[in-house]
Write a protein that holds these residues in place. Structure first.
Motif, PDB file in Angstrom:
ATOM      1  N   ARG A 188      46.396  50.173  46.186  1.00  0.00           N
ATOM      2  CA  ARG A 188      46.531  49.876  47.613  1.00  0.00           C
ATOM      3  C   ARG A 188      45.226  50.151  48.355  1.00  0.00           C
ATOM      4  O   ARG A 188      44.421  50.997  47.945  1.00  0.00           O
ATOM      5  CB  ARG A 188      47.622  50.755  48.234  1.00  0.00           C
ATOM      6  N   GLY A 189      45.061  49.460  49.484  1.00  0.00           N
ATOM      7  CA  GLY A 189      43.897  49.707  50.321  1.00  0.00           C
ATOM      8  C   GLY A 189      43.833  51.138  50.797  1.00  0.00           C
ATOM      9  O   GLY A 189      42.747  51.720  50.962  1.00  0.00           O
ATOM     10  N   ILE A 190      45.001  51.749  50.994  1.00  0.00           N
ATOM     11  CA  ILE A 190      45.060  53.116  51.481  1.00  0.00           C
ATOM     12  C   ILE A 190      44.374  54.089  50.513  1.00  0.00           C
ATOM     13  O   ILE A 190      43.969  55.186  50.888  1.00  0.00           O
ATOM     14  CB  ILE A 190      46.531  53.518  51.723  1.00  0.00           C
ATOM     15  N   GLY A 191      44.206  53.650  49.253  1.00  0.00           N
ATOM     16  CA  GLY A 191      43.544  54.496  48.270  1.00  0.00           C
ATOM     17  C   GLY A 191      42.072  54.700  48.519  1.00  0.00           C
ATOM     18  O   GLY A 191      41.451  55.599  47.937  1.00  0.00           O
ATOM     19  N   ILE A 192      41.476  53.893  49.390  1.00  0.00           N
ATOM     20  CA  ILE A 192      40.049  54.012  49.672  1.00  0.00           C
ATOM     21  C   ILE A 192      39.709  55.357  50.296  1.00  0.00           C
ATOM     22  O   ILE A 192      38.558  55.805  50.248  1.00  0.00           O
ATOM     23  CB  ILE A 192      39.591  52.827  50.557  1.00  0.00           C
ATOM     24  N   ILE A 193      40.709  56.047  50.839  1.00  0.00           N
ATOM     25  CA  ILE A 193      40.478  57.396  51.359  1.00  0.00           C
ATOM     26  C   ILE A 193      39.937  58.301  50.253  1.00  0.00           C
ATOM     27  O   ILE A 193      39.221  59.276  50.522  1.00  0.00           O
ATOM     28  CB  ILE A 193      41.788  57.980  51.959  1.00  0.00           C
ATOM     29  N   THR A 235      34.408  43.249  51.483  1.00  0.00           N
ATOM     30  CA  THR A 235      34.872  41.912  51.114  1.00  0.00           C
ATOM     31  C   THR A 235      36.216  41.866  50.389  1.00  0.00           C
ATOM     32  O   THR A 235      36.822  40.797  50.295  1.00  0.00           O
ATOM     33  CB  THR A 235      33.830  41.216  50.219  1.00  0.00           C
ATOM     34  N   SER A 236      36.693  42.992  49.879  1.00  0.00           N
ATOM     35  CA  SER A 236      37.942  42.988  49.120  1.00  0.00           C
ATOM     36  C   SER A 236      39.157  43.028  50.037  1.00  0.00           C
ATOM     37  O   SER A 236      39.068  43.440  51.198  1.00  0.00           O
ATOM     38  CB  SER A 236      37.981  44.200  48.186  1.00  0.00           C
ATOM     39  N   ARG A 237      40.300  42.627  49.504  1.00  0.00           N
ATOM     40  CA  ARG A 237      41.544  42.713  50.266  1.00  0.00           C
ATOM     41  C   ARG A 237      41.896  44.175  50.568  1.00  0.00           C
ATOM     42  O   ARG A 237      42.336  44.494  51.671  1.00  0.00           O
ATOM     43  CB  ARG A 237      42.687  42.040  49.507  1.00  0.00           C
ATOM     44  N   ASN A 238      41.707  45.048  49.572  1.00  0.00           N
ATOM     45  CA  ASN A 238      41.994  46.460  49.809  1.00  0.00           C
ATOM     46  C   ASN A 238      41.124  47.023  50.920  1.00  0.00           C
ATOM     47  O   ASN A 238      41.585  47.802  51.761  1.00  0.00           O
ATOM     48  CB  ASN A 238      41.781  47.264  48.521  1.00  0.00           C
TER      49      ASN A 238
END
Length: 408
Positions: A188-193, A235-238
């Motif tokens: 998930r994008g939220i993982g970027i944290i 550039t990524s969706r996440n």
């Protein structure tokens, strides 16, 4: 009152400009989040056994000495494999997600806010490993800076090379499989944290540049990795998902893109992200009372308020480097200063004075944010709060990293 502020100036890093300029302009220019001119003053104070810094310095040295015996870290060491099948891809699952008690196999996982599933912090995934890597590299780099012993820099370089460069152990520059939900979604994008800790790693690389122990080719490799990862963020969706989060995730996304852009020499990109932070996140997250509303509604409101302020403080620091005033930004009564003032005003008060839910109240978590506010604003209230917090938490690493803020 001005005399009182001056007597605390060294403690909060608020040194006169002329004095700061006298301490290695070259090092100061290459440093990222750290205010290295002020760190040189602290280093001098430590050599004179200044009691304001010696306890934190000793604690840091103990951490760095422990790191000397640690093996190198690699994402390829995990026992589980992400959906890609490639162990070079970072993999984690959300810390607040637990097996479903209503199904035989526990799938799909369910969320319990503020309650960390210990299985999310094992060697099966990379979350714990990345934090350990960041903590060790930070301690080693700072120990080299403050102690002058090259063994710390040598060990840090070994760890950096394994994580970013070595073909057998390097991490791919993406977070496609971060904070997966078992039984529901691969990442998930939220993982970027999770990669917020790589800001500390970039700070360490910037600090170590002058050690002479990072070959030019390796330094170029580190910066290329960060440039590639920044491009993925943008550039990524996440990355798109994370950039639009209304809470601390959005602010930490901004901090990462800005820090990594500065580290890789992409100043215009950093400027653009700074504007996005101020207009999209800061102005919408902080209300007119200084509450970061997406954090005060949580079960750990004090912790997450300070956690968000750690990202805000970094953006304030990057604004200094870009000559874009972020500390003083205000729109329709919404400002960063009010958010810091809310936490500063809680200093020395019992939990009952904090008007929001907090299931694990730890007053020490405000040390870094309040020190940052005292450094930036130099208001009496901030200075006094910083003095109280540092007296109680005299081993806090935040005393040694002016410009940055650490809230775990």
């Amino acid at each position: 009152m001005k005399l009182k502020i001056f007597s605390l100036a060294l403690c909060i890093g608020a040194i006169p400009g002329a004095q700061a300029a006298a301490f290695g302009a070259d090092l100061s220019a290459q440093c990222l989040t750290y205010d290295c001119a002020q760190m040189r003053v602290i280093k001098s104070a430590i050599t004179h056994h200044d009691p304001r810094y010696v306890p934190a310095w000793r604690a840091l040295t103990a951490q760095a000495d422990a790191a000397l015996s640690h093996t190198r870290y690699s994402v390829t060491d995990k026992t589980l494999v992400p959906a890609s099948g490639d162990k070079h891809d970072y993999y984690s699952f959300g810390p607040y997600w637990w097996p479903n008690p209503d199904t035989k196999n526990g799938m799909p996982y369910i969320r319990k806010d503020g309650q960390i599933n210990p299985d999310a912090k094992t060697n099966g995934t990379d979350s714990k490993r990345m934090v350990q890597f960041s903590d060790d590299v930070r301690s080693l780099a700072l120990a080299w800076f403050y102690n002058g012993d090259k063994q710390y820099a040598v060990k840090a370089q070994q760890m950096l090379k394994a994580w970013f460069l070595d073909k057998e152990t390097r991490m791919n520059p993406n977070l496609n499989y971060a904070q997966a939900i078992p039984g529901a979604i691969d990442g998930r994008g939220i993982g970027i944290i999770d990669t917020r800790v790589l800001i500390d790693v970039a700070d360490s690389i910037a600090l170590l540049q002058s050690s002479g122990l990072i070959p030019a080719q390796d330094l170029a490799g580190y910066k290329k990795w960060y440039a590639d990862y920044t491009q993925w963020l943008l550039t990524s969706r996440n990355g798109f998902e994370e950039s639009n989060w209304y809470n601390n995730h959005g602010a930490w996304y901004d901090a990462q893109v800005t820090a990594f852009s500065l580290f890789t020499g992409q100043e215009e990109q950093a400027r653009k992200q700074m504007d996005i932070f101020k207009l999209r996140h800061l102005a919408s997250q902080v209300n007119s009372n200084g509450e970061i509303i997406s954090e005060t509604e949580r079960t750990r409101s004090f912790h997450y308020t300070n956690f968000a302020l750690a990202a805000y403080a970094r953006m304030g620091r990057y604004g200094e480097k870009l000559n874009k005033d972020t500390w003083g930004f205000e729109l329709d009564g919404h400002s960063m200063k009010k958010a810091f003032a809310l936490v500063s005003g809680q200093t020395g008060k019992p939990q009952t004075e904090w008007m929001h839910q907090e299931i694990q109240y730890q007053p020490s978590e405000a040390t870094g944010p309040v020190l940052a506010a005292a450094r930036a604003y130099k208001d009496v209230d901030f200075v006094q709060s910083a003095a109280k917090l540092t007296k109680t938490n005299n081993q806090d690493i935040n005393l040694l990293i002016p410009g940055s803020v650490l809230v775990k």
